[in-house]
Enzyme design. Structure first.
Site, PDB file in Angstrom:
ATOM      1  N   GLY A  11       0.837  -1.206   0.000  1.00 58.69           N
ATOM      2  CA  GLY A  11       0.000   0.000   0.000  1.00 58.69           C
ATOM      3  C   GLY A  11       0.868   1.251   0.000  1.00 58.69           C
ATOM      4  O   GLY A  11       2.104   1.175  -0.100  1.00 58.69           O
ATOM      5  N   TYR A  12       0.218   2.381   0.118  1.00 65.19           N
ATOM      6  CA  TYR A  12       0.921   3.666  -0.001  1.00 65.19           C
ATOM      7  C   TYR A  12       1.969   3.841   1.108  1.00 65.19           C
ATOM      8  O   TYR A  12       3.173   3.945   0.827  1.00 65.19           O
ATOM      9  CB  TYR A  12      -0.125   4.780   0.016  1.00 65.19           C
ATOM     10  CG  TYR A  12       0.405   6.195   0.007  1.00 65.19           C
ATOM     11  CD1 TYR A  12       1.484   6.559  -0.797  1.00 65.19           C
ATOM     12  CD2 TYR A  12      -0.210   7.175   0.786  1.00 65.19           C
ATOM     13  CE1 TYR A  12       1.950   7.867  -0.807  1.00 65.19           C
ATOM     14  CE2 TYR A  12       0.233   8.482   0.767  1.00 65.19           C
ATOM     15  CZ  TYR A  12       1.321   8.830  -0.016  1.00 65.19           C
ATOM     16  OH  TYR A  12       1.771  10.121  -0.032  1.00 65.19           O
ATOM     17  N   ASN A  33      -2.988  -8.505   0.524  1.00 58.83           N
ATOM     18  CA  ASN A  33      -3.933  -9.270  -0.313  1.00 58.83           C
ATOM     19  C   ASN A  33      -4.284  -8.525  -1.600  1.00 58.83           C
ATOM     20  O   ASN A  33      -5.160  -8.959  -2.341  1.00 58.83           O
ATOM     21  CB  ASN A  33      -5.209  -9.623   0.470  1.00 58.83           C
ATOM     22  CG  ASN A  33      -6.016  -8.404   0.861  1.00 58.83           C
ATOM     23  OD1 ASN A  33      -5.616  -7.272   0.593  1.00 58.83           O
ATOM     24  ND2 ASN A  33      -7.161  -8.621   1.500  1.00 58.83           N
ATOM     25  N   PHE A  82      -0.151  -2.434   8.778  1.00 55.38           N
ATOM     26  CA  PHE A  82      -0.818  -1.383   7.998  1.00 55.38           C
ATOM     27  C   PHE A  82      -2.154  -1.862   7.440  1.00 55.38           C
ATOM     28  O   PHE A  82      -3.035  -1.039   7.194  1.00 55.38           O
ATOM     29  CB  PHE A  82       0.030  -1.000   6.769  1.00 55.38           C
ATOM     30  CG  PHE A  82       1.313  -0.281   7.067  1.00 55.38           C
ATOM     31  CD1 PHE A  82       1.318   1.058   7.415  1.00 55.38           C
ATOM     32  CD2 PHE A  82       2.531  -0.942   6.970  1.00 55.38           C
ATOM     33  CE1 PHE A  82       2.500   1.724   7.665  1.00 55.38           C
ATOM     34  CE2 PHE A  82       3.725  -0.281   7.212  1.00 55.38           C
ATOM     35  CZ  PHE A  82       3.707   1.049   7.563  1.00 55.38           C
ATOM     36  N   SER A 126      -4.486   6.584  13.570  1.00 53.26           N
ATOM     37  CA  SER A 126      -4.799   7.775  12.793  1.00 53.26           C
ATOM     38  C   SER A 126      -5.263   8.892  13.726  1.00 53.26           C
ATOM     39  O   SER A 126      -5.822   8.626  14.800  1.00 53.26           O
ATOM     40  CB  SER A 126      -5.921   7.401  11.820  1.00 53.26           C
ATOM     41  OG  SER A 126      -6.600   8.543  11.402  1.00 53.26           O
ATOM     42  N   TYR A 152     -14.885   3.781   9.955  1.00 47.63           N
ATOM     43  CA  TYR A 152     -13.429   3.659   9.781  1.00 47.63           C
ATOM     44  C   TYR A 152     -12.712   4.150  11.040  1.00 47.63           C
ATOM     45  O   TYR A 152     -11.828   3.480  11.579  1.00 47.63           O
ATOM     46  CB  TYR A 152     -12.969   4.479   8.556  1.00 47.63           C
ATOM     47  CG  TYR A 152     -11.522   4.873   8.627  1.00 47.63           C
ATOM     48  CD1 TYR A 152     -10.525   3.940   8.369  1.00 47.63           C
ATOM     49  CD2 TYR A 152     -11.140   6.168   9.009  1.00 47.63           C
ATOM     50  CE1 TYR A 152      -9.184   4.285   8.493  1.00 47.63           C
ATOM     51  CE2 TYR A 152      -9.818   6.515   9.128  1.00 47.63           C
ATOM     52  CZ  TYR A 152      -8.839   5.574   8.868  1.00 47.63           C
ATOM     53  OH  TYR A 152      -7.517   5.915   9.005  1.00 47.63           O
ATOM     54  N   LYS A 156     -10.318   2.292  14.248  1.00 52.94           N
ATOM     55  CA  LYS A 156      -8.994   2.689  14.749  1.00 52.94           C
ATOM     56  C   LYS A 156      -9.025   2.802  16.279  1.00 52.94           C
ATOM     57  O   LYS A 156      -8.112   2.353  16.959  1.00 52.94           O
ATOM     58  CB  LYS A 156      -8.539   4.008  14.116  1.00 52.94           C
ATOM     59  CG  LYS A 156      -8.189   3.878  12.639  1.00 52.94           C
ATOM     60  CD  LYS A 156      -7.017   2.926  12.400  1.00 52.94           C
ATOM     61  CE  LYS A 156      -6.743   2.694  10.919  1.00 52.94           C
ATOM     62  NZ  LYS A 156      -5.786   1.616  10.648  1.00 52.94           N
ATOM     63  N   ASN A 201      -8.937  10.925  -1.080  1.00 54.75           N
ATOM     64  CA  ASN A 201      -7.989  11.849  -0.468  1.00 54.75           C
ATOM     65  C   ASN A 201      -7.649  13.005  -1.404  1.00 54.75           C
ATOM     66  O   ASN A 201      -7.746  12.897  -2.626  1.00 54.75           O
ATOM     67  CB  ASN A 201      -6.714  11.104  -0.043  1.00 54.75           C
ATOM     68  CG  ASN A 201      -7.008  10.063   1.037  1.00 54.75           C
ATOM     69  OD1 ASN A 201      -6.897   8.877   0.792  1.00 54.75           O
ATOM     70  ND2 ASN A 201      -7.427  10.507   2.197  1.00 54.75           N
ATOM     71  N   ARG A 295     -18.299  18.061   3.115  1.00 54.42           N
ATOM     72  CA  ARG A 295     -18.417  16.605   3.012  1.00 54.42           C
ATOM     73  C   ARG A 295     -18.778  16.067   4.400  1.00 54.42           C
ATOM     74  O   ARG A 295     -18.177  16.481   5.401  1.00 54.42           O
ATOM     75  CB  ARG A 295     -17.060  16.048   2.559  1.00 54.42           C
ATOM     76  CG  ARG A 295     -16.983  14.554   2.424  1.00 54.42           C
ATOM     77  CD  ARG A 295     -15.682  14.112   1.769  1.00 54.42           C
ATOM     78  NE  ARG A 295     -14.516  14.203   2.645  1.00 54.42           N
ATOM     79  CZ  ARG A 295     -13.291  13.769   2.323  1.00 54.42           C
ATOM     80  NH1 ARG A 295     -13.074  13.224   1.129  1.00 54.42           N
ATOM     81  NH2 ARG A 295     -12.279  13.880   3.154  1.00 54.42           N
TER      82      ARG A 295
HETATM   83  C1  UD1 Z   1      -9.243  11.288   7.010  1.00 56.13           C
HETATM   84  C2  UD1 Z   1      -8.802  11.178   8.450  1.00 56.13           C
HETATM   85  C3  UD1 Z   1      -7.516  10.448   8.544  1.00 56.13           C
HETATM   86  C4  UD1 Z   1      -7.608   9.137   7.815  1.00 56.13           C
HETATM   87  C5  UD1 Z   1      -7.965   9.372   6.362  1.00 56.13           C
HETATM   88  C6  UD1 Z   1      -8.126   8.059   5.654  1.00 56.13           C
HETATM   89  C7  UD1 Z   1      -9.454  13.042   9.883  1.00 56.13           C
HETATM   90  C8  UD1 Z   1      -9.097  14.376  10.419  1.00 56.13           C
HETATM   91  N1  UD1 Z   1      -8.599  12.503   9.037  1.00 56.13           N
HETATM   92  O1  UD1 Z   1      -8.366  12.135   6.386  1.00 56.13           O
HETATM   93  O2  UD1 Z   1      -7.197  10.219   9.881  1.00 56.13           O
HETATM   94  O3  UD1 Z   1      -6.432   8.405   7.939  1.00 56.13           O
HETATM   95  O4  UD1 Z   1      -9.196  10.046   6.323  1.00 56.13           O
HETATM   96  O5  UD1 Z   1      -8.449   8.245   4.309  1.00 56.13           O
HETATM   97  O6  UD1 Z   1     -10.473  12.462  10.196  1.00 56.13           O
HETATM   98  N2  UD1 Z   1     -10.913  17.366   0.298  1.00 56.13           N
HETATM   99  C9  UD1 Z   1     -11.509  18.148  -0.688  1.00 56.13           C
HETATM  100  N3  UD1 Z   1     -11.727  17.588  -1.904  1.00 56.13           N
HETATM  101  C10 UD1 Z   1     -11.397  16.296  -2.195  1.00 56.13           C
HETATM  102  C11 UD1 Z   1     -10.791  15.511  -1.196  1.00 56.13           C
HETATM  103  C12 UD1 Z   1     -10.580  16.081   0.045  1.00 56.13           C
HETATM  104  O7  UD1 Z   1     -11.826  19.308  -0.475  1.00 56.13           O
HETATM  105  O8  UD1 Z   1     -11.650  15.841  -3.320  1.00 56.13           O
HETATM  106  C13 UD1 Z   1     -10.662  17.979   1.604  1.00 56.13           C
HETATM  107  C14 UD1 Z   1     -11.409  17.276   2.719  1.00 56.13           C
HETATM  108  O9  UD1 Z   1     -12.682  17.813   2.859  1.00 56.13           O
HETATM  109  C15 UD1 Z   1     -10.482  17.548   3.896  1.00 56.13           C
HETATM  110  C16 UD1 Z   1      -9.089  17.607   3.281  1.00 56.13           C
HETATM  111  O10 UD1 Z   1      -9.293  17.823   1.892  1.00 56.13           O
HETATM  112  O11 UD1 Z   1     -10.801  18.792   4.427  1.00 56.13           O
HETATM  113  C17 UD1 Z   1      -8.297  16.330   3.455  1.00 56.13           C
HETATM  114  O12 UD1 Z   1      -9.098  15.250   3.031  1.00 56.13           O
HETATM  115  P1  UD1 Z   1      -8.540  13.783   2.874  1.00 56.13           P
HETATM  116  O13 UD1 Z   1      -7.314  13.782   2.047  1.00 56.13           O
HETATM  117  O14 UD1 Z   1      -9.671  12.910   2.440  1.00 56.13           O
HETATM  118  O15 UD1 Z   1      -8.072  13.383   4.322  1.00 56.13           O
HETATM  119  P2  UD1 Z   1      -8.865  13.477   5.722  1.00 56.13           P
HETATM  120  O16 UD1 Z   1     -10.313  13.433   5.509  1.00 56.13           O
HETATM  121  O17 UD1 Z   1      -8.277  14.586   6.503  1.00 56.13           O
END
Ligand code: UD1
Length: 344
Positions: A11-12, A33, A82, A126, A152, A156, A201, A295
């Protein structure tokens, strides 16, 4: 050489950690897997390392298959776990899947570690365990844990609890690493973040948009109580994060407490808009984006106090936000250059 089982090692974060383990004299044994990773990562690791580590394509929740890995390898010094599902949205839609996968694989692992008397565990936790922090948005390891608002996150918190109970009852010592937001790619550009399907993400969504695989980035919410209205996160280079696992293994050898907890972040918070602007500056690419409603389940603002990790693990971050974003962009361009078929 010290053998370390690395579940989710393709994974990453897992793949970057495998590289750092080898660089530090460990012998990683990968268990994956391929449910959320590409088999190609294994070949790429071979190219970076000059040899291929052992790899077992099995599910950690399959006790009999996982048992064979322990049986075939004497002298395993520890495990870095992980392997888990990690999509917040998917976990809301399919909670049973998340509880089943994330908890069963951990339980099987703990049973096997106990049966084979393997005493050192590093666990991928996390910052989701802090939920929406009450009061200060910079959290340290003593900040009160909050109920996460997705299954999720619950897995954790529950995993941390299970590990603590088990560590109290047998000869296992554990380090719980609470990750903030890993981004970026290995400096060789040989591995990087490679989600399957539409990325949840932020950074892979940005790089896939900039390269033309997606129309535009949706920024979720610009009406938060933050300086520019978008969420604040602690974005950490994945290699810095990977290195902390090597340090954690070193610390486990001398750790007095049964379970230790460490925040892994840079100690700095950046808003989503700031991240997008920085991406545009370091890459020279203009990003197509729009603001859309919030979101579900997003934490408005959180970043790490990483003093304990800096002090106790003797670990610091080497890469800046600019380095991280520039490496993520190089990686996306590399995938295009080698004509890699991303599963969109
Ligand atoms: C979340 C969890 C983190 C977890 C991860 C797993 C929290 C604070 N963090 O990360 O612990 O390991 O999920 O995937 O709960 N965003 C956009 N547009 C997009 C994608 C994301 O605006 O298309 C924004 C999100 O709203 C957020 C930020 O970018 O504000 C980061 O998002 P993301 O990369 O998904 O990570 P977290 O949600 O912080």
């Amino acid at each position: 050489m010290k053998k370390i089982i690395v579940t989710g090692g393709l994974g990453y974060i897992g793949s970057h950690t495998v590289v750092e383990l080898v660089n530090n004299g460990f012998e990683p044994i990968i268990v994956d897997n391929l449910s959320n990773s590409y088999a190609d990562v294994y070949s790429w690791l071979g190219e970076i390392l000059g040899h291929k580590p052992q790899f077992y394509q099995i599910d950690c929740a399959d006790k009999s298959a996982f048992n064979d890995v322990f049986k075939a390898n004497n002298n395993i010094k520890g495990v870095i776990h992980f392997a888990a599902f990690k999509s917040v949205c998917e976990s809301v839609a399919q909670p049973v899947l998340y509880y089943q996968n994330n908890l069963n694989s951990l339980l099987v692992l703990l049973e096997l570690m106990n049966e084979y008397s393997i005493g050192n565990l590093v666990f991928s936790s996390s910052c989701t365990v802090y939920g929406i922090p009450e009061g200060k948005i910079q959290v340290d390891e003593n900040t009160m844990l909050q109920k996460p608002n997705c299954p999720y996150g619950q897995t954790k918190i529950m995993s941390e609890q299970i590990i603590s109970d088990v560590a109290d009852s047998c000869e296992i010592k554990a380090t719980l690493l609470r990750y903030f937001n890993p981004i970026g790619a290995h400096e060789s550009t040989g591995i990087g973040e490679l989600p399957i399907g539409k990325p949840d993400n932020l950074v892979p969504f940005i790089t896939q948009t900039a390269i033309g695989l997606r129309d535009k980035l949706s920024i979720f919410g610009n009406d938060y109580e933050t300086p520019d209205g978008t969420c604040i996160r602690d974005f950490i280079h994945v290699t810095d994060l990977a290195n902390a696992h090597v340090k954690a293994l070193g610390y486990l050898g001398k750790q007095e407490e049964r379970v230790s907890r460490f925040n892994l972040g840079t100690g700095k918070g950046h808003s989503v808009t700031e991240l997008v602007k920085t991406f545009e500056i370091v890459t020279g690419e203009k990003l197509n984006y729009e603001f859309v409603p919030r979101r579900d389940g997003d934490v408005p603002a959180i970043y790490a106090n990483a003093d304990k990790s800096n002090r106790v693990l003797n670990w610091t971050c080497r890469y800046s936000l600019e380095d991280s974003l520039s490496s993520a962009w190089k990686w996306q361009k590399h995938l295009k250059k080698i004509n890699f078929k991303i599963k969109l």
